[in-house]
Write a protein that holds these residues in place. Structure first.
Motif, mmCIF file in Angstrom:
data_model
loop_
_atom_site.group_PDB
_atom_site.id
_atom_site.type_symbol
_atom_site.label_atom_id
_atom_site.label_comp_id
_atom_site.label_asym_id
_atom_site.label_seq_id
_atom_site.Cartn_x
_atom_site.Cartn_y
_atom_site.Cartn_z
ATOM 1 N N ASP A 150 0.858 -1.185 0.000
ATOM 2 C CA ASP A 150 0.000 0.000 0.000
ATOM 3 C C ASP A 150 0.892 1.231 0.000
ATOM 4 O OD1 ASP A 150 -2.136 1.731 0.154
ATOM 5 O OD2 ASP A 150 -3.182 0.540 1.656
ATOM 6 N N THR A 151 0.457 2.268 -0.702
ATOM 7 C CA THR A 151 1.293 3.452 -0.888
ATOM 8 C C THR A 151 0.479 4.720 -0.712
ATOM 9 O OG1 THR A 151 2.698 2.247 -2.451
ATOM 10 C CG2 THR A 151 2.829 4.646 -2.497
ATOM 11 N N ASP A 152 1.001 5.632 0.112
ATOM 12 C CA ASP A 152 0.389 6.946 0.305
ATOM 13 C C ASP A 152 1.336 8.013 -0.212
ATOM 14 O OD1 ASP A 152 -1.890 5.971 1.690
ATOM 15 O OD2 ASP A 152 -0.734 5.831 3.542
ATOM 16 N N VAL A 153 0.753 9.110 -0.669
ATOM 17 C CA VAL A 153 1.516 10.314 -0.999
ATOM 18 C C VAL A 153 0.878 11.448 -0.217
ATOM 19 C CG1 VAL A 153 2.213 11.944 -2.787
ATOM 20 C CG2 VAL A 153 2.131 9.486 -3.292
ATOM 21 N N ASP A 154 1.637 12.076 0.660
ATOM 22 C CA ASP A 154 1.086 13.118 1.515
ATOM 23 C C ASP A 154 0.853 14.409 0.745
ATOM 24 O OD1 ASP A 154 1.058 11.562 3.812
ATOM 25 O OD2 ASP A 154 3.142 12.045 4.298
ATOM 26 N N GLY A 155 -0.174 15.125 1.177
ATOM 27 C CA GLY A 155 -0.415 16.459 0.645
ATOM 28 C C GLY A 155 -0.991 16.460 -0.763
ATOM 29 N N LYS A 156 -1.107 17.635 -1.318
ATOM 30 C CA LYS A 156 -1.632 17.819 -2.666
ATOM 31 C C LYS A 156 -0.674 17.202 -3.669
ATOM 32 C CE LYS A 156 -4.505 19.761 -5.642
ATOM 33 N NZ LYS A 156 -5.908 19.357 -5.753
ATOM 34 N N ASP A 159 -8.096 1.665 -2.887
ATOM 35 C CA ASP A 159 -8.713 1.699 -1.557
ATOM 36 C C ASP A 159 -9.218 3.106 -1.260
ATOM 37 O OD1 ASP A 159 -9.540 0.895 0.925
ATOM 38 O OD2 ASP A 159 -7.545 0.736 1.793
ATOM 39 N N HIS A 160 -10.061 3.201 -0.221
ATOM 40 C CA HIS A 160 -10.516 4.477 0.346
ATOM 41 C C HIS A 160 -11.210 5.375 -0.671
ATOM 42 C CE1 HIS A 160 -8.880 3.816 4.280
ATOM 43 N NE2 HIS A 160 -7.700 3.535 3.783
ATOM 44 N N PHE A 161 -12.185 4.826 -1.368
ATOM 45 C CA PHE A 161 -12.875 5.627 -2.375
ATOM 46 C C PHE A 161 -13.699 6.748 -1.752
ATOM 47 C CE2 PHE A 161 -16.188 6.273 -5.695
ATOM 48 C CZ PHE A 161 -15.332 6.745 -6.671
ATOM 49 N N GLY A 162 -14.266 6.499 -0.602
ATOM 50 C CA GLY A 162 -15.016 7.551 0.079
ATOM 51 C C GLY A 162 -16.478 7.205 0.264
ATOM 52 N N HIS A 163 -17.132 7.960 1.128
ATOM 53 C CA HIS A 163 -18.529 7.684 1.460
ATOM 54 C C HIS A 163 -19.441 8.351 0.435
ATOM 55 C CE1 HIS A 163 -17.757 6.512 5.927
ATOM 56 N NE2 HIS A 163 -16.896 5.968 5.090
ATOM 57 N N VAL A 164 -19.543 7.712 -0.704
ATOM 58 C CA VAL A 164 -20.297 8.216 -1.848
ATOM 59 C C VAL A 164 -21.385 7.203 -2.178
ATOM 60 C CG1 VAL A 164 -20.118 8.999 -4.238
ATOM 61 C CG2 VAL A 164 -18.162 9.250 -2.698
ATOM 62 N N LYS A 199 -1.036 -1.192 -4.337
ATOM 63 C CA LYS A 199 -2.330 -0.595 -4.004
ATOM 64 C C LYS A 199 -2.141 0.875 -3.674
ATOM 65 C CE LYS A 199 -4.855 -1.475 -0.182
ATOM 66 N NZ LYS A 199 -5.741 -2.248 0.745
ATOM 67 N N MET A 200 -3.154 1.669 -4.005
ATOM 68 C CA MET A 200 -3.124 3.101 -3.697
ATOM 69 C C MET A 200 -4.508 3.539 -3.245
ATOM 70 S SD MET A 200 -3.271 4.934 -7.448
ATOM 71 C CE MET A 200 -4.729 4.791 -8.482
ATOM 72 N N ASP A 201 -4.558 4.656 -2.540
ATOM 73 C CA ASP A 201 -5.837 5.283 -2.212
ATOM 74 C C ASP A 201 -6.306 6.094 -3.411
ATOM 75 O OD1 ASP A 201 -5.487 4.223 0.264
ATOM 76 O OD2 ASP A 201 -5.150 6.118 1.300
ATOM 77 N N LEU A 202 -7.599 6.102 -3.613
ATOM 78 C CA LEU A 202 -8.184 6.911 -4.684
ATOM 79 C C LEU A 202 -9.597 7.270 -4.252
ATOM 80 C CD1 LEU A 202 -7.886 7.884 -7.770
ATOM 81 C CD2 LEU A 202 -9.404 5.940 -8.225
ATOM 82 N N GLY A 203 -9.856 8.544 -4.038
ATOM 83 C CA GLY A 203 -11.194 8.878 -3.591
ATOM 84 C C GLY A 203 -11.448 10.360 -3.509
ATOM 85 N N ASP A 243 -13.931 -1.597 -0.390
ATOM 86 C CA ASP A 243 -14.776 -0.939 0.619
ATOM 87 C C ASP A 243 -15.544 0.262 0.059
ATOM 88 O OD1 ASP A 243 -14.022 -2.747 2.594
ATOM 89 O OD2 ASP A 243 -12.318 -1.539 3.228
ATOM 90 N N ILE A 244 -16.215 0.057 -1.059
ATOM 91 C CA ILE A 244 -16.987 1.162 -1.627
ATOM 92 C C ILE A 244 -18.401 1.226 -1.060
ATOM 93 C CG2 ILE A 244 -15.654 1.314 -3.735
ATOM 94 C CD1 ILE A 244 -17.727 -0.312 -5.155
#
Length: 456
Positions: A136-142, A256-261, A164-168, A283-284
């Motif tokens: 799993d990979t995160d990139v902080d900030g904008k 991961d972490h698409f968001g509460h949509v 894997k990456m977050d996208l949301g 987890d959508i």
């Protein structure tokens, strides 16, 4: 600092009598922080000097384990199934499964040390000698999709073969015209975002989180009123396109972490993702809305995944029976421990569902997941979420260091989890600021009692 040899022997070698006379005498915890989150580590002590290691689920409370102390002290930890059946009723979904699961792992560790066999052997043997890890990979900030692509490319250069990456929606909170929601609601999400608060510390400022807007994190996806606009979908699709332009299309990429949509928006966007060869989207919807997962899975051709918050293998059955998931994603510290993971693996084969294992904790949970993955017939990969924590591998003595070789971990043949001892000095440097004492006295829990019987 090198661990004293006598300490290693005393914690791992049966120096008194026989496994049949082994008894649990105490449970202690140490609240490690930043590995990558708050990780309550467990030591289970015995009358023969052997110590078993367990762990409560990441970002959870040691109370979930300590409340069970009086129910297992005096028991022989080698009777893992008996103890599990006694404490199973006190577990629950998500972090509430952490106490039962963590103690189950500690029992296996003790049983393995007492009898001199690795955990995978006690689960019936192994199907593989090494386990694939996905990163799993995160990139902080904008940042842009190109930035994320280069971060993922670095993982590939480190040897990882599954990503894997977050996208949301958090990527679009500062992008005008991308999200539609009740006015002011997105500002609250931005202000109270869990990823924004103390992200570098790996902890949450609870004084802020328990403020008047905390309820925004308890609203299920379908009830938030948040929608993506066409511009928002274009923005996220372009982000994925940028990522693929850097890493190519050959390597698996999960999301991961698409968001509460709402699920209708999830369906529309998932259709856009089909051309980018996504391994799964995770987890959508809240996992217990089985019909939502069924509706999404029937509408799109991207594999749908959930499961890190599900307690007990039996609770995965509705999702698999109804075709709501293509991939399940259990955490060994929520599902109930190693035996429940083994049961779930057998269920996956029955229903034709793939398994990947969630893991965002210390080397204790990691080694437990490795043993379980070795003993399950079909596993895609085990997650690793601490690549950027330079001291993570040093938390435990006896495991390979570096643990990862070309994206895999060799399955250990040492007794129990394969951990000789913990690096106490290093743990002391990373204790949670609100729980600074290591292995503190837990006699407060010695006399905890209730009529635990679930029937009359």
């Amino acid at each position: 600092m090198n661990k004293n040899l006598s300490d290693i022997i005393s914690e791992n070698v049966n120096t008194c009598s026989s496994p049949s006379d082994l008894k649990i005498t105490d449970i202690r915890v140490a609240n490690l922080n930043g590995a990558p989150k708050h990780c309550p580590l467990i030591k289970v002590y015995t009358n023969q000097g052997i110590v078993g290691y367990g762990e409560v689920r990441d970002a959870s409370s040691a109370t979930y384990a300590l409340m069970l102390k009086s129910r297992i002290v005096g028991e022989n930890p080698c009777n893992v199934d008996k103890i599990f059946r006694r404490i199973k009723q006190f577990g629950g979904h998500s972090r509430q499964g952490g106490g039962v699961s963590g103690l189950e792992i500690a029992m296996w560790d003790l049983a393995g040390k007492a009898w001199g066999v690795p955990l995978w052997q006690m689960l019936g043997g192994k199907f593989r000698d090494k386990v694939r890890m996905y990163c799993d990979t995160d990139v902080d900030g904008k940042h842009t999709g190109t930035d994320m692509g280069h971060a993922l490319k670095k993982r590939m250069e480190q040897g990882f073969t599954f990503l894997k990456m977050d996208l949301g929606i958090e990527l679009m909170l500062d992008e005008p015209g991308c999200l539609n929601a009740p006015l002011g609601f997105l500002e609250d999400i931005k202000k109270y975002s869990m990823k924004a608060i103390n992200h570098q510390k790996g902890s949450i400022d609870m004084d802020m989180m328990l403020g008047k807007n905390y309820e925004i994190f308890t609203i299920p996806h379908h009830a938030t009123g948040i929608h993506m606009t066409e511009k928002g979908m274009d923005y996220l699709e372009d982000y994925v396109k940028q990522v693929r332009s850097v890493i190519g299309y050959e390597v698996p990429l999960a999301i991961d972490h698409f968001g509460h949509v709402c699920i209708e928006d999830c369906i529309m966007f998932a259709k856009r993702l089909e051309k980018y060869n996504i391994a799964w989207i995770e987890d959508i919807a809240p996992w217990h809305y089985t019909k939502h997962f069924e509706k999404i899975s029937n509408a799109v051709h991207v594999p749908i995944c959930t499961g890190e918050d599900i307690y007990l293998a039996e609770n995965f059955k509705p999702l698999m029976e109804n075709g709501g998931v293509s991939v399940v994603h259990p955490d060994i510290l929520t599902v109930g421990g190693a035996m429940e993971m083994k049961k779930l693996g057998n269920m996956c084969d029955k229903y034709g569902v793939a398994m990947a294992i969630h893991m965002a904790e210390s080397p204790i949970a990691c080694m437990a997941a490795i043993h379980a993955a070795a003993a399950v017939q079909n596993v895609l990969a085990v997650e690793f979420h601490s690549v950027d924590i330079p001291w993570w591998n040093d938390l435990a003595y006896g495991i390979a260091n570096p643990l990862f070789k070309d994206g895999f971990v060799d399955v250990p043949n040492k007794p129990g989890l394969g951990i000789d001892s913990l690096n106490e000095e290093l743990i002391s440097e990373h204790m949670h600021e609100k729980y600074p004492e290591m292995w503190a006295d837990t006699s407060f829990w010695d006399n905890e009692w209730a009529n635990d019987r679930e029937w009359s």
